[in-house]
Design a protein around this motif. Structure first.
Motif, mmCIF file in Angstrom:
data_model
loop_
_atom_site.group_PDB
_atom_site.id
_atom_site.type_symbol
_atom_site.label_atom_id
_atom_site.label_comp_id
_atom_site.label_asym_id
_atom_site.label_seq_id
_atom_site.Cartn_x
_atom_site.Cartn_y
_atom_site.Cartn_z
ATOM 1 N N SER A 144 0.450 -22.933 -67.609
ATOM 2 C CA SER A 144 1.646 -22.211 -68.058
ATOM 3 C C SER A 144 1.600 -21.869 -69.542
ATOM 4 O O SER A 144 2.193 -20.890 -69.974
ATOM 5 C CB SER A 144 2.903 -23.051 -67.768
ATOM 6 N N SER A 145 0.844 -22.647 -70.328
ATOM 7 C CA SER A 145 0.779 -22.404 -71.777
ATOM 8 C C SER A 145 -0.153 -21.256 -72.156
ATOM 9 O O SER A 145 0.041 -20.596 -73.172
ATOM 10 C CB SER A 145 0.319 -23.674 -72.501
ATOM 11 N N GLY A 146 -1.199 -21.030 -71.351
ATOM 12 C CA GLY A 146 -2.192 -20.006 -71.696
ATOM 13 C C GLY A 146 -3.043 -20.372 -72.887
ATOM 14 O O GLY A 146 -3.781 -19.544 -73.429
ATOM 15 N N ALA A 147 -3.007 -21.655 -73.303
ATOM 16 C CA ALA A 147 -3.704 -22.073 -74.526
ATOM 17 C C ALA A 147 -5.213 -22.019 -74.410
ATOM 18 O O ALA A 147 -5.922 -22.001 -75.424
ATOM 19 C CB ALA A 147 -3.260 -23.495 -74.889
ATOM 20 N N ILE A 148 -5.728 -22.014 -73.167
ATOM 21 C CA ILE A 148 -7.183 -22.047 -73.014
ATOM 22 C C ILE A 148 -7.828 -20.683 -73.226
ATOM 23 O O ILE A 148 -9.017 -20.582 -73.558
ATOM 24 C CB ILE A 148 -7.562 -22.610 -71.629
ATOM 25 N N ASP A 149 -7.074 -19.604 -73.078
ATOM 26 C CA ASP A 149 -7.655 -18.254 -73.136
ATOM 27 C C ASP A 149 -8.361 -17.950 -74.456
ATOM 28 O O ASP A 149 -9.482 -17.408 -74.444
ATOM 29 C CB ASP A 149 -6.575 -17.208 -72.856
ATOM 30 N N PRO A 150 -7.772 -18.265 -75.634
ATOM 31 C CA PRO A 150 -8.489 -17.991 -76.892
ATOM 32 C C PRO A 150 -9.791 -18.778 -77.009
ATOM 33 O O PRO A 150 -10.774 -18.275 -77.585
ATOM 34 C CB PRO A 150 -7.476 -18.416 -77.971
ATOM 35 N N LEU A 151 -9.835 -19.985 -76.460
ATOM 36 C CA LEU A 151 -11.065 -20.777 -76.515
ATOM 37 C C LEU A 151 -12.152 -20.171 -75.643
ATOM 38 O O LEU A 151 -13.324 -20.130 -76.030
ATOM 39 C CB LEU A 151 -10.766 -22.206 -76.061
ATOM 40 N N VAL A 152 -11.776 -19.691 -74.463
ATOM 41 C CA VAL A 152 -12.748 -19.039 -73.582
ATOM 42 C C VAL A 152 -13.308 -17.789 -74.251
ATOM 43 O O VAL A 152 -14.514 -17.499 -74.161
ATOM 44 C CB VAL A 152 -12.090 -18.696 -72.228
ATOM 45 N N ALA A 153 -12.451 -17.056 -74.954
ATOM 46 C CA ALA A 153 -12.899 -15.859 -75.673
ATOM 47 C C ALA A 153 -13.884 -16.224 -76.780
ATOM 48 O O ALA A 153 -14.873 -15.513 -77.015
ATOM 49 C CB ALA A 153 -11.695 -15.125 -76.245
ATOM 50 N N LYS A 154 -13.640 -17.334 -77.476
ATOM 51 C CA LYS A 154 -14.560 -17.755 -78.547
ATOM 52 C C LYS A 154 -15.901 -18.198 -77.981
ATOM 53 O O LYS A 154 -16.964 -17.927 -78.583
ATOM 54 C CB LYS A 154 -13.917 -18.882 -79.360
ATOM 55 N N ILE A 155 -15.880 -18.880 -76.845
ATOM 56 C CA ILE A 155 -17.142 -19.284 -76.204
ATOM 57 C C ILE A 155 -17.954 -18.052 -75.817
ATOM 58 O O ILE A 155 -19.173 -18.021 -75.977
ATOM 59 C CB ILE A 155 -16.855 -20.149 -74.966
ATOM 60 N N ALA A 156 -17.280 -17.023 -75.336
ATOM 61 C CA ALA A 156 -17.970 -15.794 -74.931
ATOM 62 C C ALA A 156 -18.604 -15.086 -76.115
ATOM 63 O O ALA A 156 -19.679 -14.498 -76.001
ATOM 64 C CB ALA A 156 -16.988 -14.861 -74.218
#
Length: 515
Positions: A51-63
């Motif tokens: 619900s927070s969506g907090a993981i999305d920026p981290l996934v983008a940085k890994i990419a």
């Protein structure tokens, strides 16, 4: 001129160096914050994280990270955190779920982007971490989303503290009485030590010696060692199951442990972007009415994952037939020329589609193929009635489901709707329709091996009712997640064979490749 631009060049290089260093540091800091907020007691609060969506920026940085700019412990720590983040991300993409093993291709099919490369979780773990660093302690910090894994930490791994963190987590796992279970002269180990035994020295003696480096109370050298079933249930906090949608395992025993967890599930669709090729060779031979007739069919099937729940592909069927007088040939003589009549031809070719219509039933799928005849005179009208195949198209639809039974067994059920020789005007063969039913009970003695028994019955719904049935036994061996070999033998009977006291059997050889 050069002196005038030298300060600008130095400033540029200084800026880019600082930026390159800042990117991994920023990721580590954000990962640390995420773990602190959403991990409690070694378990991930998937509901709040989703619900927070907090993981999305981290996934983008890994990419986007430039992995070539990282080396040593900085690269190692980055990849450990990236693996744990991407496991969580892939679980969130399918959440709610009971187990990561309910998601087809979770580890070796689905791909995520790491430094501009599309990788599966297995590739990230084995190619970028285990192969490069040859450090068995990694098995206690890489968390696969299962309760059977060592617990995930509520902090990120950092280059400066990495050695101490690796030792800390390894010692914590190997001194945990639920992870290493000892009683007197027996020791039960996690299956991690079986699956990756080469990383711990290969033999059981070497595995125990490696473990004892980190144990406060060493395992006895003469202890009887075994491996307890792996718990593949999702590593979520206790009490959060009430928010989950039921899955197929709700109606059947769980596949949460044992060899069941790592097997290839035939009835599921393949992941988006992946390719599967199957070559299934069937040799059917019968002796009846003073004649032996043998049919060798090689079906090559290729499918592509348009999405995780929709696959499309193509079937090509090659047939070789041979007719002999009864008693003058063996089953396998069809593979060479001779006899009263023999022929080889590409018989049919046609498209196919496989869909998984229900998210709650990951092992349930429907597959439909439309085979178009391409060979000439397949029914043998111009060759003395020597049948090769039908002259009309065939519409073949299969409905599959797989039911895990405990840790090491499963039941596979299949219902088919087979409309053959569509549009044919041959007497007695107009729209020949059958509904074969198949049940397979499988046993998995190891994560790579399968032994199974098969029973099939097919009534033909036509003016003159007919049927066939077969009973058989088979085995499969999965050399790698992408390569599997299958052998099957069945005894076959139908109304005609029974009426003339004939006999028939099939010998089958199958290969599966996943690309």
């Amino acid at each position: 001129m050069f002196r005038s631009i030298l300060p600008l060049l130095l400033a540029f290089f200084a800026f880019t160096s600082v930026s390159a260093a800042a990117a991994p540091q920023s990721f580590i800091a954000d990962a640390d914050a995420l773990f602190k907020q959403h991990v409690q007691s070694g378990r991930v609060d998937y509901a709040s994280l989703k619900s927070s969506g907090a993981i999305d920026p981290l996934v983008a940085k890994i990419a986007a990270v430039d992995l070539s700019s990282l080396s040593g412990n900085e690269r190692k720590a980055y990849l450990i955190n990236a693996y744990n983040i991407l496991v969580i991300n892939q679980a969130l993409e399918n959440y709610p779920l009971k187990s990561v093993m309910d998601v087809s291709g979770f580890f070796d099919g689905k791909k995520q982007t790491v430094g501009g490369r599309k990788l599966t979780l297995n590739q990230l773990e084995k190619e970028l971490l285990l192969k490069e660093y040859n450090d068995a302690r990694l098995h206690f910090v890489l968390v696969c989303g299962a309760t059977g894994c060592p617990p995930i930490t509520n902090f990120a791994y950092t280059a400066g503290k990495l050695e101490a963190q690796l030792d800390q987590q390894t010692k914590a796992a190997l001194n945990d009485a639920t992870f290493i279970r000892t009683s007197g002269s027996t020791a039960q180990l996690s299956q991690i030590f079986d699956w990756y035994k080469a990383d711990f020295g290969g033999s059981k003696t070497n595995v125990v010696n490696w473990i004892n480096q980190y144990r406060k109370a060493p395992i006895a050298a003469n202890a009887t060692v075994s491996y307890y079933p792996y718990d593949w249930s999702l590593n979520k906090p206790a009490g959060s199951a009430s928010v989950e949608t039921p899955t197929a395992t709700d109606a059947t025993p769980s596949s949460g442990g044992g060899n069941n967890a790592s097997r290839y599930v035939v009835s599921s669709t393949i992941p988006k972007g992946s390719v599967e090729v199957k070559i299934f060779n069937n040799l059917y031979s019968q002796e009846a009415a003073n004649e032996r007739s043998s049919f060798f069919t090689s079906l090559t099937s290729a499918i592509y994952g348009v999405s995780d729940r929709i696959n499309v592909g193509l079937d090509v069927r090659v047939r070789r037939v041979r007719y002999d007088q009864e008693g003058l040939a063996s089953n396998f003589d069809v593979l060479r020329s001779g006899g009263d009549y023999s022929r080889t031809t590409v018989a049919t070719i046609g498209p196919k589609v496989r869909i998984a219509p229900f998210n709650q039933l990951p092992n349930f799928s429907i597959q439909s193929a439309f085979w178009i005849p391409v060979g000439d005179d397949l029914t043998g009208a111009e060759n003395g009635g020597r049948f090769v195949d039908f002259d009309g198209p065939t519409w073949f639809t299969q409905v599959f489901n797989d039911f895990p039974i405990g840790d090491n067994f499963s039941f596979f059920a299949e219902v088919d709707f087979n409309l053959e020789d569509i549009g044919s005007k041959e007497a007695g063969r107009i729209n020949r329709f059958s509904t074969p039913l198949t049940g397979i009970v499988s046993y998995f003695p190891t994560p790579k091996a399968t032994i199974y028994g098969l029973a099939s019955y097919a009534p033909y719904w036509q003016s003159e009712p007919d049927y066939f049935y077969q009973l058989g036994a088979g085995a499969k061996y999965q050399f790698t997640p992408n390569l599997e070999l299958e052998l099957l033998y069945t005894a076959f009977d139908n109304q005609f064979l029974s009426s003339v006291d004939g006999n028939a059997s099939t010998v089958n050889l199958g290969l599966r490749f996943n690309l």
